[in-house]
Scaffold this motif. Structure first.
Motif, mmCIF file in Angstrom:
data_model
loop_
_atom_site.group_PDB
_atom_site.id
_atom_site.type_symbol
_atom_site.label_atom_id
_atom_site.label_comp_id
_atom_site.label_asym_id
_atom_site.label_seq_id
_atom_site.Cartn_x
_atom_site.Cartn_y
_atom_site.Cartn_z
ATOM 1 N N ALA A 186 0.831 -1.208 0.000
ATOM 2 C CA ALA A 186 0.000 0.000 0.000
ATOM 3 C C ALA A 186 0.862 1.253 0.000
ATOM 4 O O ALA A 186 0.590 2.218 -0.733
ATOM 5 C CB ALA A 186 -0.926 -0.012 1.214
ATOM 6 N N LYS A 187 1.924 1.248 0.807
ATOM 7 C CA LYS A 187 2.820 2.404 0.867
ATOM 8 C C LYS A 187 3.494 2.636 -0.474
ATOM 9 O O LYS A 187 3.588 3.780 -0.959
ATOM 10 C CB LYS A 187 3.868 2.188 1.964
ATOM 11 N N GLU A 188 3.965 1.559 -1.116
ATOM 12 C CA GLU A 188 4.650 1.673 -2.394
ATOM 13 C C GLU A 188 3.702 2.193 -3.486
ATOM 14 O O GLU A 188 4.114 2.939 -4.371
ATOM 15 C CB GLU A 188 5.210 0.305 -2.810
ATOM 16 N N ALA A 189 2.427 1.795 -3.398
ATOM 17 C CA ALA A 189 1.439 2.210 -4.400
ATOM 18 C C ALA A 189 0.837 3.573 -4.096
ATOM 19 O O ALA A 189 0.115 4.132 -4.929
ATOM 20 C CB ALA A 189 0.332 1.166 -4.493
ATOM 21 N N GLY A 190 1.094 4.111 -2.908
ATOM 22 C CA GLY A 190 0.565 5.420 -2.550
ATOM 23 C C GLY A 190 -0.906 5.399 -2.193
ATOM 24 O O GLY A 190 -1.618 6.389 -2.436
ATOM 25 N N ILE A 191 -1.387 4.271 -1.642
ATOM 26 C CA ILE A 191 -2.787 4.162 -1.236
ATOM 27 C C ILE A 191 -2.830 3.677 0.209
ATOM 28 O O ILE A 191 -1.812 3.295 0.789
ATOM 29 C CB ILE A 191 -3.577 3.181 -2.136
ATOM 30 N N THR A 192 -4.023 3.698 0.798
ATOM 31 C CA THR A 192 -4.167 3.205 2.169
ATOM 32 C C THR A 192 -4.380 1.705 2.163
ATOM 33 O O THR A 192 -4.788 1.103 1.160
ATOM 34 C CB THR A 192 -5.365 3.880 2.850
ATOM 35 N N VAL A 193 -4.104 1.089 3.296
ATOM 36 C CA VAL A 193 -4.348 -0.356 3.440
ATOM 37 C C VAL A 193 -5.832 -0.646 3.269
ATOM 38 O O VAL A 193 -6.218 -1.661 2.680
ATOM 39 C CB VAL A 193 -3.845 -0.849 4.818
ATOM 40 N N ARG A 194 -6.673 0.257 3.748
ATOM 41 C CA ARG A 194 -8.119 0.072 3.599
ATOM 42 C C ARG A 194 -8.507 0.031 2.126
ATOM 43 O O ARG A 194 -9.320 -0.808 1.713
ATOM 44 C CB ARG A 194 -8.857 1.202 4.306
ATOM 45 N N THR A 195 -7.928 0.924 1.318
ATOM 46 C CA THR A 195 -8.206 0.923 -0.117
ATOM 47 C C THR A 195 -7.711 -0.368 -0.750
ATOM 48 O O THR A 195 -8.397 -0.971 -1.593
ATOM 49 C CB THR A 195 -7.531 2.118 -0.798
ATOM 50 N N LEU A 196 -6.532 -0.825 -0.342
ATOM 51 C CA LEU A 196 -5.984 -2.066 -0.877
ATOM 52 C C LEU A 196 -6.901 -3.244 -0.563
ATOM 53 O O LEU A 196 -7.153 -4.096 -1.424
ATOM 54 C CB LEU A 196 -4.580 -2.303 -0.326
ATOM 55 N N ARG A 197 -7.404 -3.291 0.656
ATOM 56 C CA ARG A 197 -8.332 -4.374 1.023
ATOM 57 C C ARG A 197 -9.598 -4.311 0.164
ATOM 58 O O ARG A 197 -10.128 -5.338 -0.253
ATOM 59 C CB ARG A 197 -8.695 -4.274 2.508
ATOM 60 N N PHE A 198 -10.062 -3.083 -0.084
ATOM 61 C CA PHE A 198 -11.256 -2.917 -0.914
ATOM 62 C C PHE A 198 -10.991 -3.440 -2.323
ATOM 63 O O PHE A 198 -11.829 -4.127 -2.919
ATOM 64 C CB PHE A 198 -11.650 -1.437 -0.966
ATOM 65 N N TYR A 199 -9.828 -3.131 -2.882
ATOM 66 C CA TYR A 199 -9.482 -3.625 -4.216
ATOM 67 C C TYR A 199 -9.426 -5.150 -4.233
ATOM 68 O O TYR A 199 -9.851 -5.786 -5.206
ATOM 69 C CB TYR A 199 -8.136 -3.061 -4.660
ATOM 70 N N ARG A 200 -8.897 -5.733 -3.171
ATOM 71 C CA ARG A 200 -8.841 -7.193 -3.095
ATOM 72 C C ARG A 200 -10.234 -7.791 -3.050
ATOM 73 O O ARG A 200 -10.522 -8.791 -3.707
ATOM 74 C CB ARG A 200 -8.041 -7.636 -1.870
ATOM 75 N N GLU A 201 -11.116 -7.171 -2.264
ATOM 76 C CA GLU A 201 -12.487 -7.678 -2.159
ATOM 77 C C GLU A 201 -13.203 -7.587 -3.497
ATOM 78 O O GLU A 201 -14.026 -8.453 -3.827
ATOM 79 C CB GLU A 201 -13.257 -6.878 -1.099
ATOM 80 N N ARG A 202 -12.893 -6.547 -4.280
ATOM 81 C CA ARG A 202 -13.509 -6.387 -5.599
ATOM 82 C C ARG A 202 -12.798 -7.215 -6.669
ATOM 83 O O ARG A 202 -13.164 -7.153 -7.843
ATOM 84 C CB ARG A 202 -13.479 -4.904 -6.007
ATOM 85 N N LYS A 203 -11.767 -7.958 -6.253
ATOM 86 C CA LYS A 203 -10.982 -8.804 -7.166
ATOM 87 C C LYS A 203 -10.290 -7.986 -8.260
ATOM 88 O O LYS A 203 -10.111 -8.446 -9.397
ATOM 89 C CB LYS A 203 -11.856 -9.902 -7.798
ATOM 90 N N LEU A 204 -9.916 -6.756 -7.903
ATOM 91 C CA LEU A 204 -9.185 -5.913 -8.839
ATOM 92 C C LEU A 204 -7.708 -6.282 -8.902
ATOM 93 O O LEU A 204 -7.017 -5.931 -9.861
ATOM 94 C CB LEU A 204 -9.332 -4.444 -8.452
ATOM 95 N N ILE A 205 -7.223 -6.949 -7.866
ATOM 96 C CA ILE A 205 -5.853 -7.459 -7.884
ATOM 97 C C ILE A 205 -5.904 -8.938 -7.517
ATOM 98 O O ILE A 205 -6.798 -9.383 -6.790
ATOM 99 C CB ILE A 205 -4.931 -6.692 -6.907
ATOM 100 N N PRO A 206 -4.973 -9.730 -8.021
ATOM 101 C CA PRO A 206 -4.965 -11.161 -7.704
ATOM 102 C C PRO A 206 -4.559 -11.381 -6.254
ATOM 103 O O PRO A 206 -3.934 -10.510 -5.627
ATOM 104 C CB PRO A 206 -3.924 -11.731 -8.674
#
Length: 223
Positions: free
Chosen positions: A5-25
């Motif tokens: 999340a830090k490397e991508a410049g987003i929050t961990v919460r946003t990263l979890r949301f992307y995972r739940e939406r299956k936007l990342i493997p």
């Protein structure tokens, strides 16, 4: 997850949301440890770039699904991702998903991506997309720039494919009938420029006839 999340410049919460939406493997797991790699980071950067270009998360999810179901470029080219067949005159183009979106601003939808994959214009290679032909890519983008919807360009591509396959069959018959002692690849290389000239000339004359017919029809309606 925190490091990604830090490397991508987003929050961990946003990263979890992307995972739940299956936007990342999903990550690779070793016991209780989840490992993310450069492919996850590339996908997150692609998501950010597509969001900047006006795509919705739902649309990006559809694009990701179509992208991941695409044919491998090795199967499409018959060789490695960076090496087109020796007999081909076409130059493959390596693109990121956001670069493809820039070519067809607002039209790089999941439906159009799936249609291009089905037609064989596109293939996947890791985190990249390969367009089979720079000429076709440039022409398609020019048509879209002229106001022709990309879906209609791809539909026309399907119809053109049917006609060009028939033309190739015609020249193949000529080779088998009149050049049986020449290797097929060599004979096709000899005939290729002649065949292209014949088809280009016939198409040009056909367009001339259509322009005259349309002009005569307009005069008839007006007179």
């Amino acid at each position: 997850m925190e490091e990604l999340a830090k490397e991508a410049g987003i929050t961990v919460r946003t990263l979890r949301f992307y995972r739940e939406r299956k936007l990342i493997p999903p990550p690779r797991r070793e016991g209780r440890i989840a490992w993310y790699d450069e492919h996850h980071l590339a996908r997150l950067r692609t998501i950010a770039a597509l969001l900047e270009r006006g795509h919705t998360l739902s649309g990006i999810a559809d694009l990701a699904t179509a992208f991941e179901s695409g044919r491998d470029v090795g199967a499409l080219l018959g060789l490695s991702a960076s090496e087109p067949p020796s007999w081909s005159e076409e130059e493959p183009v390596r693109l990121t998903p956001e670069q493809l979106a820039d070519y067809f601003e607002g039209e790089a939808t999941a439906e159009n991506l799936a249609a291009a994959l089905d037609l064989g214009y596109l293939a996947t290679d890791g985190d990249k997309i390969i367009h089979i032909s720079r000429r076709l890519l440039d022409v398609s983008a020019a048509l879209v720039g002229q106001g022709v919807p990309l879906a209609d360009v791809l539909a026309a591509g399907h119809r053109i494919r049917e006609h060009t396959e028939a033309l190739t069959e015609l020249f193949t018959e000529l080779i088998h009938a009149h050049l049986p002692d020449t290797g097929f690849g060599e004979a096709m290389s000899q005939l290729r420029p002649l065949a292209k000239d014949v088809v280009a000339a016939e198409l040009s004359m056909s367009m001339d006839r259509r322009v005259r017919a349309e002009a005569e029809g307009s005069r008839s309606e007006g007179g």
